[in-house]
Design a protein around this motif. Structure first.
Motif, PDB file in Angstrom:
ATOM      1  N   GLU A  77       8.034   8.760   7.566  1.00 25.52           N
ATOM      2  CA  GLU A  77       7.730   7.888   8.691  1.00 25.52           C
ATOM      3  C   GLU A  77       6.460   7.121   8.359  1.00 25.52           C
ATOM      4  OE1 GLU A  77       8.529   8.994  13.058  1.00 25.52           O
ATOM      5  OE2 GLU A  77       6.373   9.340  12.793  1.00 25.52           O
ATOM      6  N   ILE A  78       6.482   5.820   8.553  1.00 25.41           N
ATOM      7  CA  ILE A  78       5.342   4.967   8.238  1.00 25.41           C
ATOM      8  C   ILE A  78       4.865   4.305   9.530  1.00 25.41           C
ATOM      9  CG2 ILE A  78       4.508   3.009   6.902  1.00 25.41           C
ATOM     10  CD1 ILE A  78       6.726   3.553   4.888  1.00 25.41           C
ATOM     11  N   THR A  79       3.568   4.413   9.789  1.00 27.54           N
ATOM     12  CA  THR A  79       2.989   3.805  10.985  1.00 27.54           C
ATOM     13  C   THR A  79       1.836   2.901  10.575  1.00 27.54           C
ATOM     14  OG1 THR A  79       3.551   5.715  12.362  1.00 27.54           O
ATOM     15  CG2 THR A  79       1.861   4.236  13.191  1.00 27.54           C
TER      16      THR A  79
ATOM     17  N   ARG B 213      -5.159  -0.891  21.407  1.00 30.12           N
ATOM     18  CA  ARG B 213      -4.520  -0.293  20.237  1.00 30.12           C
ATOM     19  C   ARG B 213      -3.051  -0.692  20.204  1.00 30.12           C
ATOM     20  NH1 ARG B 213      -5.315   4.409  16.721  1.00 30.12           N
ATOM     21  NH2 ARG B 213      -3.291   5.067  15.911  1.00 30.12           N
ATOM     22  N   LEU B 214      -2.584  -1.060  19.005  1.00 31.24           N
ATOM     23  CA  LEU B 214      -1.181  -1.418  18.781  1.00 31.24           C
ATOM     24  C   LEU B 214      -0.660  -0.621  17.595  1.00 31.24           C
ATOM     25  CD1 LEU B 214       1.254  -3.280  19.474  1.00 31.24           C
ATOM     26  CD2 LEU B 214       0.340  -4.883  17.768  1.00 31.24           C
ATOM     27  N   ASP B 215       0.477   0.046  17.801  1.00 34.05           N
ATOM     28  CA  ASP B 215       1.116   0.838  16.746  1.00 34.05           C
ATOM     29  C   ASP B 215       2.525   0.340  16.502  1.00 34.05           C
ATOM     30  OD1 ASP B 215      -0.554   3.675  16.332  1.00 34.05           O
ATOM     31  OD2 ASP B 215      -0.829   2.778  18.307  1.00 34.05           O
ATOM     32  N   LYS B 216       2.938   0.370  15.250  1.00 36.58           N
ATOM     33  CA  LYS B 216       4.321   0.090  14.873  1.00 36.58           C
ATOM     34  C   LYS B 216       4.769   1.168  13.898  1.00 36.58           C
ATOM     35  CE  LYS B 216       8.260  -1.821  13.639  1.00 36.58           C
ATOM     36  NZ  LYS B 216       9.473  -1.605  14.455  1.00 36.58           N
ATOM     37  N   THR B 217       5.881   1.825  14.228  1.00 40.07           N
ATOM     38  CA  THR B 217       6.379   2.936  13.417  1.00 40.07           C
ATOM     39  C   THR B 217       7.739   2.598  12.849  1.00 40.07           C
ATOM     40  OG1 THR B 217       5.172   4.541  14.769  1.00 40.07           O
ATOM     41  CG2 THR B 217       6.980   5.380  13.426  1.00 40.07           C
ATOM     42  N   TRP B 218       7.881   2.803  11.536  1.00 40.66           N
ATOM     43  CA  TRP B 218       9.157   2.665  10.856  1.00 40.66           C
ATOM     44  C   TRP B 218       9.631   4.065  10.476  1.00 40.66           C
ATOM     45  CZ3 TRP B 218       4.966  -0.439  10.026  1.00 40.66           C
ATOM     46  CH2 TRP B 218       5.122  -1.809  10.251  1.00 40.66           C
TER      47      TRP B 218
ATOM     48  N   HIS C 120       5.573  19.573   4.911  1.00 44.90           N
ATOM     49  CA  HIS C 120       5.276  18.318   5.592  1.00 44.90           C
ATOM     50  C   HIS C 120       3.836  17.919   5.304  1.00 44.90           C
ATOM     51  CE1 HIS C 120       8.971  18.649   8.058  1.00 44.90           C
ATOM     52  NE2 HIS C 120       8.713  19.951   8.013  1.00 44.90           N
ATOM     53  N   GLY C 121       3.516  16.695   5.659  1.00 49.90           N
ATOM     54  CA  GLY C 121       2.158  16.224   5.491  1.00 49.90           C
ATOM     55  C   GLY C 121       2.044  14.754   5.783  1.00 49.90           C
ATOM     56  N   TYR C 122       0.844  14.222   5.615  1.00 47.02           N
ATOM     57  CA  TYR C 122       0.633  12.801   5.827  1.00 47.02           C
ATOM     58  C   TYR C 122      -0.571  12.340   5.018  1.00 47.02           C
ATOM     59  CZ  TYR C 122      -3.319  13.845   8.939  1.00 47.02           C
ATOM     60  OH  TYR C 122      -4.511  14.277   9.448  1.00 47.02           O
ATOM     61  N   ILE C 123      -0.660  11.031   4.848  1.00 47.98           N
ATOM     62  CA  ILE C 123      -1.830  10.358   4.315  1.00 47.98           C
ATOM     63  C   ILE C 123      -2.179   9.246   5.294  1.00 47.98           C
ATOM     64  CG2 ILE C 123      -2.767   8.956   2.432  1.00 47.98           C
ATOM     65  CD1 ILE C 123      -0.909  10.397   0.538  1.00 47.98           C
ATOM     66  N   ASP C 124      -3.444   9.199   5.742  1.00 52.66           N
ATOM     67  CA  ASP C 124      -3.891   8.224   6.724  1.00 52.66           C
ATOM     68  C   ASP C 124      -5.077   7.460   6.139  1.00 52.66           C
ATOM     69  OD1 ASP C 124      -5.088   6.874   8.932  1.00 52.66           O
ATOM     70  OD2 ASP C 124      -4.084   8.247  10.301  1.00 52.66           O
ATOM     71  N   VAL C 125      -4.964   6.128   6.087  1.00 51.71           N
ATOM     72  CA  VAL C 125      -6.020   5.278   5.542  1.00 51.71           C
ATOM     73  C   VAL C 125      -6.358   4.215   6.576  1.00 51.71           C
ATOM     74  CG1 VAL C 125      -6.687   3.708   3.689  1.00 51.71           C
ATOM     75  CG2 VAL C 125      -5.193   5.651   3.193  1.00 51.71           C
TER      76      VAL C 125
ATOM     77  N   ILE D 122      -8.130  -1.224  11.150  1.00 50.85           N
ATOM     78  CA  ILE D 122      -6.741  -1.421  10.735  1.00 50.85           C
ATOM     79  C   ILE D 122      -6.386  -0.322   9.741  1.00 50.85           C
ATOM     80  CG2 ILE D 122      -5.104  -2.989   9.644  1.00 50.85           C
ATOM     81  CD1 ILE D 122      -6.900  -5.291  10.517  1.00 50.85           C
ATOM     82  N   GLY D 123      -5.244   0.312   9.942  1.00 51.41           N
ATOM     83  CA  GLY D 123      -4.875   1.384   9.041  1.00 51.41           C
ATOM     84  C   GLY D 123      -3.383   1.608   9.004  1.00 51.41           C
ATOM     85  N   PHE D 124      -2.996   2.517   8.136  1.00 54.45           N
ATOM     86  CA  PHE D 124      -1.592   2.903   8.056  1.00 54.45           C
ATOM     87  C   PHE D 124      -1.521   4.395   7.780  1.00 54.45           C
ATOM     88  CE2 PHE D 124      -2.729   2.087   3.668  1.00 54.45           C
ATOM     89  CZ  PHE D 124      -2.109   3.112   2.974  1.00 54.45           C
ATOM     90  N   ARG D 125      -0.369   4.939   8.090  1.00 56.71           N
ATOM     91  CA  ARG D 125      -0.160   6.378   7.980  1.00 56.71           C
ATOM     92  C   ARG D 125       1.248   6.614   7.447  1.00 56.71           C
ATOM     93  NH1 ARG D 125      -2.108  10.833  11.264  1.00 56.71           N
ATOM     94  NH2 ARG D 125      -0.587  12.515  11.398  1.00 56.71           N
ATOM     95  N   VAL D 126       1.357   7.435   6.419  1.00 54.73           N
ATOM     96  CA  VAL D 126       2.636   7.820   5.845  1.00 54.73           C
ATOM     97  C   VAL D 126       2.807   9.317   6.075  1.00 54.73           C
ATOM     98  CG1 VAL D 126       4.060   7.928   3.789  1.00 54.73           C
ATOM     99  CG2 VAL D 126       2.486   6.008   4.113  1.00 54.73           C
TER     100      VAL D 126
END
Length: 936
Positions: free
Chosen positions: A890-892, A879-884, A405-410, A930-934
């Motif tokens: 999973e993308i946030t 703060r506002l989050d949206k997760t797909w 598992h893992g993630y990338i956060d920008v 503003i950012g996103f996380r995969v």
């Protein structure tokens, strides 16, 4: 063969953990659990086995000359679906028996355990004896066969399947059930096949449940998924089949398949985790349950989306009662009116120099590698030493073993990554690697307008890394950890000057840098009633400071630390823990500084304004200070459960400070918890605390005083905690601290240890008092809502020497109010808000400026030290989050806005050259991130 009948009186003997919470039940104070205890903890109903399973002695071991025999002890967690998982062998006569024992326990099925009426996961242990069976004569053949009796499921085949009439047929549908986004296998989920009727082929939209009053289906084939999420259905008839997957905490999966004659369907299904059960809840109590009087613990999952934290779990500590707001949101930890250097931060049993990067934008650790954060503002256990303020204890967790598992956060401030997974295919050990690098130092100079009214801000550059490896060794757990961080920060200073060249020169006036790396090993092992811990560590760190070319400081330090603990359950109501820790620091300090004459003390004029006014750089002295500091501690805590409702924790800590201090301190401590009811508890504590000299330069003959000794304090606190409905609680705590032997500036002329006569510079003449009350009302993350109300009323005063006037301490903040609320909506949306209202910091006003013809400069005329106070601070963060959630990732996307209404909070004053006028130095303006996380 040995038959396990766990439902018949065995379960009470193997429940090793009584029920305590993740912080949601602070009123509970359980006596130390003992193996073999006949009664479970209050409100805990343990799982009940639905039926026996059979341990089949391995045939290959029967061929040995002496087949292994003896007791096998296993530990496992019974899930909310009644299926065991995380099965671990604690004791075994031979490793060859381990996989067979694990397989046997995996076949157990339970009625799930409950805690206060809520289904929870509960950790159990199970012990049984195995012996090689005596060979039996072969049974006589039955010429008629056994056609009327369906075959049972053999060990190792079709794990998790229920026996039904369809098992005799061929496998028609098989596949794997894994969580969408996280890709974790879902164990124990029910897979049901029934006739589809008139439903079309494809996913069944909405909730089309069967009419319970209607006729039963013509046929039903059902099974449970195995530990790896796999399933298979036998004997399913041809035609349209409705396939339903039901898993506790997951959305229902419902689809219609067309099963062709003589064909087999293989399918992967990805249920989504429900919003009402977003995180795994594990109700366990460590065998060594020693709660602090005030210990506020956080689970990382519920706090990473608190507004204003940028998804950083450790920054949530700054919202707790008792934590003063740091100037410029730097993340400085001033706990219960104490100086930041008076509190200690531990990561995995050893102290670390910093918790946050410069500017307080980020902590130095990725949130996902953290297991728990404990905030203890006072009256902490004897395990912690060399601190007179509070303690923050951060415990890391091992990497995941259920796949990679893992993630990338920008985001606008930095980018980070995490990778974790098992070391071997069999899950023996795990690893985790994480890192982060900022780029706000590139952005801030380009986006900061000259007329923004921001006269002082921070342009930090930072990076950090973490690398963990965890492996089982000789019946215990070995962890190897390497981590570190680097910060380079420039204080961008602009005042009333109109000359751009002067402004640009001033922008490089204050620079700081800090780097550290640490390598440590931790070995833990449990043998019967004994528990052992051994952990050595090495840390290298550097610190650089340059303030207007007046003060320059370069520090290199090498820290060698070690800790060892042993604990034992002495009886049903008594447990003892003893330990020792040592810290040896080799330091090299190059310092350029004016030699102070002492006296007065207090903060810089105007709360930091003036840019070094009143300091004569011509008197600066450059000197190298080096040496070794050593301290060693011995500590012990005894847990005494006087009754089921009253538990005492007496303890003592002995600390020895080697040369040049050469002192020993003895700090007795006592804590107690009394349960008035199952939902109400009183907590009280009193104790002594000691702290050595934190800055080696203060022990130098020129810049300090080698005769300085430890600083001391006494803590007392009394609190009440009350559980409330809706998974919430309220806690009220009163506290008092008395401080003495504090290091304070001193201008007294003394004979120094080298025979020279001069100013003492520093002395242990300071005293202080801190008192107040804290209120915390918290709602845990259930029913999609999470939030808390935190309020602190306190006063912190100091007196530098006998006979001097008492003054407010630099970090005194009378009122600290924090409101946090976060709500999880449908379709992956989550919205949260944080509001803070805090009294302004004390400040020393400058009443006038006098021109000194000899110095050709103006000299400030100060008012009473900390006699004024800055305006109140208030700020709103959103703060506002949206997760797909997709099958394999999973993308946030998120936006985190600090200081939404752009409040110009004053942090200090910057006086003109003649001290007749001043401008304000404000905190940061509105900052959207503003950012996103995969996440895989």
């Amino acid at each position: 063969m040995t038959l396990l009948r766990s439902a018949c009186g065995l379960l009470p003997a193997v429940v090793i953990a009584s029920a305590l919470s993740l912080g949601s039940s602070p009123a509970l104070a359980a006596p130390p659990a003992e193996e073999g205890a006949e009664q479970p903890a209050p409100d805990l109903i343990p799982p009940k086995a639905l039926g026996p399973v059979e341990f089949v002695y391995p045939a290959e071991l029967l061929e040995l000359e002496s087949p292994p025999e003896g007791r096998i002890v296993l530990e496992y967690v019974v899930g909310t679906d009644g299926v065991p998982f995380e099965i671990t062998v604690l004791e075994s006569p031979d490793p060859a028996l381990d996989p067979h024992a694990i397989e046997t326990v995996s076949k157990l099925r339970f009625t799930p355990g409950t805690y206060k009426g809520q289904v929870v996961e509960i950790k159990l242990t199970l012990a049984f004896d195995v012996a090689a069976p005596i060979p039996e004569p072969p049974p006589e053949e039955d010429p008629e066969g056994a056609e009327g009796d369906p075959e049972g499921v053999e060990a190792g085949e079709g794990e998790g399947e229920e026996v039904s009439e369809a098992d005799a047929g061929p496998v028609r549908i098989l596949g794997k059930i894994r969580e969408a986004g996280d890709r974790n296998p879902i164990e124990g989920a029910t897979v049901l096949a029934v006739p589809a009727g008139d439903l079309p082929v494809g996913e069944v939209k909405g909730t089309r449940y069967e009419d319970p009053s209607g006729p039963a289906p013509e046929w039903t084939v059902q099974t449970l998924t195995a530990s790896d999420g796999t399933f298979s259905l036998r004997g399913v008839p041809d035609g349209k089949v409705r396939l339903i997957v039901l898993g506790s905490g997951y959305e229902r999966s419902d689809r219609v398949l067309m099963l062709e004659p003589d064909k087999q369907i293989e399918i992967n299904i990805w249920p989504r985790r429900t919003a009402s059960n977003p995180y795994r809840t594990e109700v366990t109590t460590e065998r060594e349950a020693m709660p602090e009087v005030v210990e506020r613990s956080l689970k990382v999952e519920e706090i990473t989306k608190i507004p204003g934290t940028q998804g950083d779990a450790l920054k949530a500590v700054l919202n707790f009662p008792g934590v003063a707001r740091a100037p410029f949101n730097t993340g400085t930890l001033a706990i219960r009116g104490a100086a930041p250097e008076d509190s200690a931060v531990f990561f995995g049993y050893h102290e670390i120099p910093i918790l946050f990067h410069f500017g307080g934008l980020r902590s130095v650790f990725a949130s996902e590698i953290l297991a728990q954060i404990d905030f203890i503002p006072g009256n902490f256990d004897s395990r912690y030493g060399d601190a007179i303020g509070g303690v923050v204890n951060v415990q890391p967790k091992a990497g995941r073993k259920d796949g990679y598992h893992g993630y990338i956060d920008v985001n606008a401030f930095d980018s980070g990554f995490l990778a974790e997974g098992p070391l071997t295919k069999k899950g023996k050990g795990s690893f985790a690697i994480a890192g982060r690098r900022s780029y706000i130092d590139f952005l801030l100079p380009r986006v900061l307008p000259q007329d923004a009214g921001i006269n002082f801000t921070v342009a930090p550059r930072y990076w950090d890394y973490q690398a963990f490896v965890d492996v089982p060794v000789s019946g215990g757990d070995l962890s190897i950890r390497a981590f570190g961080s680097n910060d380079q920060s420039k204080l961008v200073f602009s005042g009333a000057n109109e000359d751009e060249e002067d402004v640009d020169a001033a922008r490089s006036g204050i620079e700081t840098g800090q780097y550290f790396s640490r390598l440590d090993a931790v070995y833990r092992k449990r043998v019967g009633p004994w528990e052992f811990l051994v952990t050595p560590a090495f840390r290298f760190s550097t610190t650089e400071l340059d303030i207007f070319d007046v003060l320059k400081l370069d520090v290199d330090s090498y820290d060698y630390t070690g800790r060892a603990e042993i604990s034992r359950q002495l009886s049903k109501r008594m447990r003892l823990r003893v330990g020792t820790n040592v810290v040896a620091t080799q330091f090299i300090v190059d310092v350029t500084s004016p030699v102070t004459s002492g006296g007065g003390g207090g903060p810089p004029a105007g709360g930091g304004g003036g840019g070094g006014q009143g300091v004569d750089a011509s008197t600066a002295v450059t000197r190298r200070v080096d040496g070794i500091l050593f301290r060693g501690g011995f500590y012990s805590t005894l847990t005494i459960a006087a009754t089921d409702k009253f538990v005492l924790y007496p303890g003592v800590r002995l600390e020895y400070y080697a040369e040049p201090t050469n002192r020993m301190t003895v700090d007795p401590r006592l804590r107690g918890v009394f349960k008035l009811t199952d939902s109400t508890a009183f907590k009280g504590a009193v104790g002594l605390y000691s702290q050595g000299i934190q800055q080696p330069v203060q022990l130098d003959l020129v810049f300090g005083n080698p005769r300085l000794g430890p600083q001391r304090s006494a803590h007392a606190s009394l609190g009440i905690a009350q559980d409330l409905p809706w998974d919430s609680f309220i806690e009220l705590t009163g506290f008092y601290k008395n401080l003495w032997d504090l290091v304070s500036p001193s201008g007294e002329i003394v004979t120094k240890i080298d025979g020279s006569v001069g100013p003492e510079t520093f002395a242990n003449t300071g005293t202080g008092e801190i008192y107040g009350a804290e209120l915390l009302l918290r709602k845990d993350l259930t029913d999609n809502f999470f939030g808390w109300v935190s309020y602190t009323l306190s006063r912190s005063v100091r007196r530098d020497a006998p006979g001097e006037a008492q003054r407010l301490f630099d970090f005194d903040q009378t009122h600290i109010l924090t409101l946090i609320a976060s709500y999880r909506f449908a379709r992956g949306w989550q919205f949260g808000a944080r509001f803070r209202l805090v009294s302004g910091n004390p400040t020393t006003d400058i009443t006038d400026g006098i021109y000194d013809a000899q110095l050709a400069d103006y000299i400030a005329v100060d008012g009473p030290i900390n006699g004024g106070r800055l305006p109140a601070f208030h700020q709103l963060d959103l703060r506002l989050d949206k997760t797909w959630t997709l099958p394999v990732l999973e993308i946030t996307g998120y936006i985190d806005v600090q200081n939404v209404y752009n409040r110009q909070n004053i942090e200090a004053f910057n006086y003109a050259y003649d001290f007749q006028t001043f401008s304000t130095i404000n905190s940061l303006p509105i900052i959207p991130s503003i950012g996103f996380r995969v996440e895989l």
